[in-house]
Design a protein around this motif. Structure first.
Motif, short mmCIF file in Angstrom:
data_model
loop_
_atom_site.label_atom_id
_atom_site.label_comp_id
_atom_site.label_asym_id
_atom_site.label_seq_id
_atom_site.Cartn_x
_atom_site.Cartn_y
_atom_site.Cartn_z
N VAL A 8 -37.60 15.31 34.32
CA VAL A 8 -37.50 14.63 33.03
C VAL A 8 -36.16 13.92 33.00
O VAL A 8 -35.15 14.49 33.41
N VAL A 9 -36.16 12.68 32.56
CA VAL A 9 -34.90 11.95 32.48
C VAL A 9 -34.65 11.58 31.02
O VAL A 9 -35.52 11.04 30.35
N ILE A 10 -33.47 11.92 30.55
CA ILE A 10 -33.12 11.57 29.18
C ILE A 10 -32.19 10.37 29.21
O ILE A 10 -31.10 10.45 29.76
N GLY A 11 -32.65 9.28 28.68
CA GLY A 11 -31.86 8.06 28.72
C GLY A 11 -30.80 8.07 27.63
O GLY A 11 -30.88 8.85 26.69
N GLY A 12 -29.84 7.22 27.80
CA GLY A 12 -28.82 7.09 26.76
C GLY A 12 -27.90 8.29 26.73
O GLY A 12 -27.98 9.18 27.55
N ASP A 13 -27.00 8.31 25.78
CA ASP A 13 -25.99 9.34 25.74
C ASP A 13 -26.31 10.43 24.73
O ASP A 13 -25.57 11.39 24.60
N SER A 14 -27.40 10.26 24.02
CA SER A 14 -27.65 11.17 22.92
C SER A 14 -28.12 12.54 23.40
O SER A 14 -28.95 12.65 24.28
N PHE A 15 -27.57 13.54 22.79
CA PHE A 15 -27.95 14.90 23.14
C PHE A 15 -29.16 15.34 22.32
O PHE A 15 -29.85 16.27 22.67
N PHE A 16 -29.40 14.65 21.22
CA PHE A 16 -30.53 14.98 20.35
C PHE A 16 -31.84 14.91 21.13
O PHE A 16 -32.77 15.66 20.87
N ALA A 17 -31.88 13.97 22.07
CA ALA A 17 -33.10 13.75 22.83
C ALA A 17 -33.56 15.02 23.52
O ALA A 17 -34.75 15.23 23.73
N LEU A 18 -32.61 15.87 23.87
CA LEU A 18 -32.96 17.12 24.54
C LEU A 18 -33.81 17.98 23.62
O LEU A 18 -34.83 18.55 24.01
N TYR A 19 -33.39 18.04 22.37
CA TYR A 19 -34.17 18.80 21.39
C TYR A 19 -35.54 18.16 21.22
O TYR A 19 -36.56 18.85 21.19
N GLU A 20 -35.55 16.84 21.13
CA GLU A 20 -36.82 16.16 20.95
C GLU A 20 -37.77 16.40 22.12
O GLU A 20 -38.97 16.56 21.93
N ALA A 21 -37.20 16.43 23.33
CA ALA A 21 -38.04 16.69 24.50
C ALA A 21 -38.72 18.05 24.38
O ALA A 21 -39.93 18.18 24.64
N PHE A 22 -37.97 19.06 23.95
CA PHE A 22 -38.55 20.38 23.76
C PHE A 22 -39.59 20.36 22.65
O PHE A 22 -40.66 20.94 22.77
N PHE A 23 -39.25 19.67 21.60
CA PHE A 23 -40.13 19.63 20.44
C PHE A 23 -41.47 19.00 20.83
O PHE A 23 -42.54 19.54 20.53
N ILE A 24 -41.39 17.86 21.51
CA ILE A 24 -42.62 17.17 21.91
C ILE A 24 -43.44 18.05 22.86
O ILE A 24 -44.65 18.19 22.71
N SER A 25 -42.77 18.68 23.81
CA SER A 25 -43.52 19.47 24.79
C SER A 25 -44.23 20.63 24.11
O SER A 25 -45.38 20.94 24.41
N LYS A 26 -43.56 21.26 23.15
CA LYS A 26 -44.20 22.38 22.44
C LYS A 26 -45.40 21.88 21.64
O LYS A 26 -46.45 22.51 21.59
N LYS A 27 -45.21 20.74 21.02
CA LYS A 27 -46.28 20.19 20.20
C LYS A 27 -47.48 19.82 21.08
O LYS A 27 -48.62 20.11 20.74
#
Lengths: 77, 809
Positions: free
Chosen positions: B730-749
């Motif tokens: 998984v690659v998180i673009g940009g500098d935002s750390f929020f995306a990490l949370y979103e990645a988990f959130f989406i995967s759980k959903k």
């Protein structure tokens, strides 16, 4: 409606669509879409000159290969 | 003073510092440097100046003069590594640096194609990679590279792994198959509309026959061309004695196809060609998305080993020779210059200096080593020329070991078993068994072969993998789509499911939680401070600290900075930089440098957690800066949110205890490990996995690659090194750390939706299959219920798209 009208309409339209598909697949196999940017910008540099360059390059290649054959060159491996 | 653009690179400068060139008639040309001027003259004399018209408003980088000797490109070792021979011609892949626009591509292709001996040049604009075919007897590789350099670009070779070519070929093939599938399915759909309509309002048999035949013509390539992957997959599965989703799709689709052919010929049943095409194409679309992001293991190895030097400077008495790295022995004396990489592990025997150890430890802070200290291969000398004694040969050096460890661990990446696949395995077996039973039952009970066959096939068609087959792919496709909108790239759809099942999150410190770039946190100025002087001084150094200060100067004093050229700039080994300006002595560096140069301190400046940078003019201190690696935006909040999700969070770092402690405290991580080497990180992960933990690892640097490849799901921050990005899932673009949370959130959903979909299709099947077995299902009802069941799955999956965003701040 005559059966043949339906058959012809179906046949012709599917054939036309298939022709387009075949064209697309041919381009894909040829590597025409490998480089998206170049493909999009290609039109601006497409000229007679570019065509001539391509031909002269091909001639150059043939000439070199021809010479190699004449001199009996064998690749080292 | 008026601004003016350089006529070659189009960058804007003050007119006063531009070189004026009157050699082109009445209107003078202006250049920012000799390099630009040289290239302009060259292009003009070659008649290639239409380049400037083509490039429009793009700006270029001015060509630099200092390049390593191109002679190394003609060495045998180099040629055997990168050059491929085919019928007497040589072929090489180059990466061309400095390509900004399509005019650059045009120029390079043009110039190279004019050269005698070069017979083929293809430059890919998207990735700046070029393929050059030439005759080795007419022109040397070094001459080709010199040609590229002479027009202001730089080229270096890369090893085009066969693997990458193969991955590209597979991708192309899948794309072609998908095109055929989509084309045929779309056409079948509109024919099917006519058929459904005809079912209600009545349709003449002869017209129906034509429609059936048209569908047959369209469905055939879908099943046998697009669907060939399922047949292959099913074959392998059966050969290895297990039942996979492929078996179900292949058997379902081909049986429905066979039944439809039979119906078309016998004219007494409905055809299901539309279902055949739909199933094959939809499931194939999911497969295609997976292929798109498939990882290229060999590619990773390439980018890793390409950073390894091929040769080392061996010192023999008073002589220095370049030797291939493979021929080095223990106890050889080697020399490493500033900017070069240490090739084998060794011990410093002369001089001292700072090393960039980021390849191994990931730390941005250079470390200081002097005589007697051990240095490891992979370190890069930053500022001095050192000699060291080899303590290992090349193959047993630390860096080589990491490379070989990596190549083995890459093949053994853990995978969590996929739920849909396991269920579908049993499901397929049950359905096939039931269909067989139905057939036997009807055949014995009623004695009609034809009736028995139709009912048996309708069981399979009803149970056809539609809902179950689509349960996972549609959900993951929607999940991937909404992840992309947040700047998260899942390389394979299955990682969504895998990630949802992980319970431990491991974070690297430098570059992941922190930004990996030291930034100025405090500054103090005294009398006589001159921003332009400091900027000119630090701009001369590539040291991360200097870069941090330079950035700070640009941000805060942009208007005051004037272009100043300093005299006799020299970097003082591992301490700082020194220069002269109009007689004044400028010094910038650490405390040691200040003390040794007798700089007067009016007050004591000490800081424990910050790196200090001093600036002195004529031995008088005029400014102090404190630098620290800062946290990424939102690191604390994101970690907080992830904890609430029930994840164990661990931080691993190569850094020392008190820095690790400080950062861990700031972001609220309780567990952390410090002073770890790359292999230690990997071992730590192995240990956790032995305890039954499922691990997501987030990292960014080469030092994390080993650990990344050991974890169930590897996430790379997009700004990380290529290697880390390549090896991760998984690659998180940009500098935002929020995306990490979103990645988990989406995967759980997504995981939840997949479970819902599967539950639905199981319920659907337990109701419909018995009905079909007893022959209650009418052909139309079979088709409709099948479409409906898929529709339910698709609509349910669409709900993933509507995720709420995490509240920022």
């Amino acid at each position: 409606m005559d059966v043949w009208v339906v058959a012809m309409m179906l046949g012709v339209s599917i054939l036309l669509g298939a022709l387009g598909l075949v064209g697309l697949l041919w381009g894909l196999k040829n590597g025409q879409f490998d480089d998206r940017e170049k493909f999009l910008n290609g039109t601006s540099f497409d000229s007679e000159e570019a065509l001539n360059d391509a031909i002269s390059m091909e001639k150059k290649k043939d000439k070199i290969l021809e010479e190699k054959r004449k001199t009996g060159y064998r690749p080292p491996d | 003073m008026s601004k003016r653009c350089c006529d070659h690179c189009h960058l804007e400068y003050d007119e006063s510092i531009l070189l004026k060139d009157l050699s082109f008639g009445q209107s003078p040309k202006y250049f920012c440097c000799k390099g630009c001027q040289g290239v302009y003259h060259l292009l003009k004399s070659e008649g290639l100046d239409s380049f400037y018209a083509k490039m429009g408003d793009t700006t270029l980088e001015p060509p630099t003069d200092a390049r390593e000797d191109s002679g190394t490109f003609d060495l045998d070792g180099f040629i055997s590594k990168y050059v491929k021979k085919c019928d007497g011609l040589s072929e090489i892949y180059l990466v061309i640096e400095g390509i900004h626009c399509s005019a650059c591509v045009w120029l390079n292709e043009k110039v190279l194609s004019k050269k005698e001996g070069i017979v083929e040049v293809v430059i890919n604009h998207t990735n700046s990679k070029a393929k050059v075919v030439w005759d080795m007897q007419t022109i040397k590789l070094s001459q080709i590279i010199e040609t590229i350099r002479s027009i202001g670009y730089n080229a270096y070779p890369y090893d085009p792994s066969i693997q990458e070519d193969r991955a590209n070929a597979v991708r192309k093939e899948y794309y072609a198959k998908l095109l055929v599938g989509v084309f045929a399915t779309m056409n079948i759909m509109w024919i099917a509309i006519a058929q459904y309509e005809g079912y209600f309002s009545g349709m003449r048999q002869d017209i129906k026959n034509i429609l059936n035949f048209a569908e047959f013509v369209l469905a055939t390539p879908v099943l046998f061309y697009t669907g060939s992957v399922y047949f292959k997959g099913a074959y392998f599965a059966l050969k290895n004695r297990f039942v996979s989703m492929d078996v179900l799709v292949a058997s379902g689709a081909s049986l429905a196809y066979a039944f439809s052919v039979y119906a078309m010929l016998s004219k007494n049943a409905e055809v299901y060609f539309d279902s055949v095409a739909m199933i094959v194409t939809f499931v194939f679309a999911g497969k295609y998305l997976e292929v798109l992001g498939r990882k290229k293991a060999v590619d990773v190895m390439d980018s890793f080993s390409s950073t390894m030097p091929l040769e080392a400077t061996l010192v023999k008495g008073y002589e220095k020779v370049l030797v291939p790295v493979e021929s080095l022995h223990v106890d050889d004396i080697l020399e490493v210059k500033a900017g070069e990489q240490v090739v084998v592990d060794g011990e410093i025997i002369s001089a001292e200096g700072f090393f960039d150890t980021s390849k191994l430890s990931g730390e941005s802070k250079p470390i200081y080593k002097s005589v007697g200290d051990k240095i490891l291969s992979g370190y890069i000398s930053l500022d001095s020329v050192l000699r060291y004694k080899a303590l290992s040969d090349f193959s047993s050096s630390t860096f080589s070991k990491i490379v070989s460890l990596l190549s083995t661990s890459m093949d053994k990446k853990p995978f969590i078993e996929k739920m849909a696949n396991t269920i579908s395995g049993y499901f397929s077996l049950v359905v096939l068994g039931l269909a067989l039973l139905t057939f036997i039952g009807w055949f014995i009970g009623f004695g009609s072969f034809e009736k028995a066959l139709i009912v048996a096939i309708s069981v399979i068609v009803i149970a056809c993998p539609c809902a179950l087959g689509l349960a996972t792919p549609v959900a993951t496709v929607v999940g991937i789509g909404s992840a992309v909108k947040q700047g998260i790239l899942f390389k394979e759809a299955s990682f969504l499911e895998t990630m949802a099942k992980c319970d431990t999150l491991i974070l690297d410190k430098t570059g992941t939680i922190t930004q990996g770039k030291p930034t100025v946190l405090f500054s103090q100025y005294f009398d006589g401070f001159e921003p332009s002087l400091l900027y000119a001084l630090v701009a001369n150094s590539t040291h991360p600290i200097s870069k941090g200060v330079a950035l700070y100067m640009r941000e805060n004093f942009n208007n005051e900075i004037k272009n100043i050229s300093l005299e006799s700039v020299k970097s003082i080994d591992s301490r700082g930089v020194e220069a002269r300006y109009k007689g004044a002595r400028l010094l910038g560096g650490n405390l040691k440098l200040m003390q040794s140069s007798g700089v007067v301190f009016e007050e004591e400046v000490v800081s424990e957690d910050m790196t200090l940078f001093f600036f002195a003019i004529n031995a008088k201190l005029v400014a102090v800066f404190g630098l620290q690696d800062s946290l990424r935006d939102g690191a604390k909040e994101t970690i907080e949110a992830l904890k609430k999700m029930g994840l164990d969070i661990v931080m691993l770092t190569g850094d020392i205890l008190h820095v690790a402690q400080d950062i861990a405290q700031k972001v609220g991580i309780k567990r952390f490990e410090y002073s770890l080497l790359p292999s230690d990180k990997a071992e730590y992960i192995d240990k956790l996995r032995d305890d039954g933990k499922k691990i997501v690892m987030v990292g960014d640097g080469i030092n994390d690659v080993l650990a990344l490849s050991k974890s169930e799901v590897a996430i790379a921050m997009g700004s990380g090194t290529d290697v880390a990005v390549n090896v991760s899932d998984v690659v998180i673009g940009g500098d935002s750390f929020f995306a990490l949370y979103e990645a988990f959130f989406i995967s759980k959903k997504v995981y939840r939706i997949i479970r819902e979909n599967i539950a639905f299709s199981v319920v659907y099947n337990t109701i419909m299959i018995p009905l079909a077995m007893f022959g209650f299902i009418m052909p139309l009802f079979a088709a409709l219920s099948m479409s409906l069941s898929s529709l339910v799955v698709v609509v349910n999956s669409m709900r993933i798209g509507s995720i709420r965003k995490i509240k920022k701040g």
